[in-house]
Design an enzyme around this catalytic site. Structure first.
Site, PDB file in Angstrom:
ATOM      1  N   ASP A  20      43.911  29.698  36.754  1.00  0.00           N
ATOM      2  CA  ASP A  20      44.368  31.005  37.238  1.00  0.00           C
ATOM      3  C   ASP A  20      45.694  30.831  37.985  1.00  0.00           C
ATOM      4  O   ASP A  20      45.735  30.180  39.025  1.00  0.00           O
ATOM      5  CB  ASP A  20      43.281  31.587  38.162  1.00  0.00           C
ATOM      6  CG  ASP A  20      43.548  33.037  38.519  1.00  0.00           C
ATOM      7  OD1 ASP A  20      44.725  33.431  38.592  1.00  0.00           O
ATOM      8  OD2 ASP A  20      42.567  33.771  38.740  1.00  0.00           O
TER       9      ASP A  20
ATOM     10  N   HIS B 280      43.543  34.268  34.841  1.00  0.00           N
ATOM     11  CA  HIS B 280      43.193  35.328  35.797  1.00  0.00           C
ATOM     12  C   HIS B 280      42.346  36.429  35.155  1.00  0.00           C
ATOM     13  O   HIS B 280      41.880  37.337  35.838  1.00  0.00           O
ATOM     14  CB  HIS B 280      44.501  35.919  36.359  1.00  0.00           C
ATOM     15  CG  HIS B 280      44.312  36.745  37.594  1.00  0.00           C
ATOM     16  ND1 HIS B 280      43.818  36.239  38.776  1.00  0.00           N
ATOM     17  CD2 HIS B 280      44.559  38.066  37.835  1.00  0.00           C
ATOM     18  CE1 HIS B 280      43.774  37.196  39.682  1.00  0.00           C
ATOM     19  NE2 HIS B 280      44.212  38.316  39.139  1.00  0.00           N
TER      20      HIS B 280
ATOM     21  N   SER C   2      40.473  41.038  41.106  1.00  0.00           N
ATOM     22  CA  SER C   2      41.840  40.759  41.538  1.00  0.00           C
ATOM     23  C   SER C   2      42.151  41.481  42.855  1.00  0.00           C
ATOM     24  O   SER C   2      41.495  41.229  43.852  1.00  0.00           O
ATOM     25  CB  SER C   2      42.794  41.129  40.390  1.00  0.00           C
ATOM     26  OG  SER C   2      44.068  40.614  40.612  1.00  0.00           O
TER      27      SER C   2
HETATM   28  C1  MLT Z   1      46.947  40.837  45.084  1.00  0.00           C
HETATM   29  O1  MLT Z   1      48.086  41.213  45.318  1.00  0.00           O
HETATM   30  O2  MLT Z   1      45.936  41.381  45.558  1.00  0.00           O
HETATM   31  C2  MLT Z   1      46.799  39.691  44.170  1.00  0.00           C
HETATM   32  O3  MLT Z   1      48.031  39.115  43.923  1.00  0.00           O
HETATM   33  C3  MLT Z   1      46.110  40.051  42.928  1.00  0.00           C
HETATM   34  C4  MLT Z   1      46.859  41.126  42.187  1.00  0.00           C
HETATM   35  O4  MLT Z   1      47.881  40.842  41.572  1.00  0.00           O
HETATM   36  O5  MLT Z   1      46.423  42.246  42.216  1.00  0.00           O
END
Ligand code: MLT
Length: 200
Positions: A152, A183, A102
């Site tokens: 996702d 996700h 992520s």
């Molecule tokens: C981010 O902000 O990098 C993406 O939205 C993934 C997350 O939620 O960390």
């Protein structure tokens, strides 16, 4: 940067750079490193940014909307940290495989987008396209595994394909693996990542 370094038993193996998701820390992905390669060095880093107390690797303006200036700054900061860590712990700076989930996958992708020699390869679990409209460095010889979810809500299937295409256009070898999930990081995609890693 706050981190853990565990020296591996086999010095010919790469160093696994572990990059957690939003709200995680440097402990989260240690078991994942062991599943990929339990003989490799492990460098697990905590993101330097806090969002309501949750560690991240760069700021965002909203869900899925990145603070581009901070992303660029933090990407360079991490790249410089990797160079310092390689000197301090005496591992090969040119043999680092990032494993990110992520937000951690997004900063790993950003390392690839901005620095030709930041990483030898990367396993990206549920990454997004970190930046658009820039020319990527020549990523010949770099290998990337992307695990994406068909449902996702944070990273759409279209965006996963877009990321693959951008990396391929920059000459990276890319394998895109799909899970019929959202996700979350699944055991199955980790197993597929391990199979990919063993073929490197
Ligand atoms: C981010 O902000 O990098 C993406 O939205 C993934 C997350 O939620 O960390």
């Amino acid at each position: 940067m706050k981190h853990i370094f565990n020296k591996g038993q086999n010095p010919t193996k790469p160093t696994l750079l572990m990059l957690h998701g939003t709200g995680g820390n440097e402990l989260d992905l240690l078991p994942l490193a062991g599943r990929i390669d339990d003989e490799a060095n492990v460098l697990s880093v905590r993101g330097n940014v806090l969002e309501n107390g949750m560690p991240r690797f760069f700021r965002r303006l909203a869900e899925g909307v990145f603070d581009e200036e901070d992303l660029i700054f933090r990407t360079k900061e991490l790249n410089d940290f990797l160079t310092e860590a390689a000197e301090k712990y005496e591992f090969d700076r040119n043999n680092i495989i990032a494993i990110g989930y992520s937000n951690g996958a997004n900063i790993a992708a950003s390392l690839l987008f901005h620095f030709q020699n930041a990483l030898k390869g990367a396993i990206l679990h549920h990454p997004m396209v970190p930046r658009r409209g820039i020319e990527l460095p020549d990523l010949s010889g770099k290998s990337v595994f992307i695990a994406a979810g068909t449902n996702d809500p944070i990273c759409s299937p279209e965006e996963s394909v877009e990321l693959q295409n951008l990396l391929v256009k920059a000459n990276a070898n890319v394998e895109l693996h799909w899970e019929n999930r959202g996700h979350q990081l699944t055991i199955n995609e980790v197993e597929k990542a391990r199979e990919w890693y063993l073929k490197l």
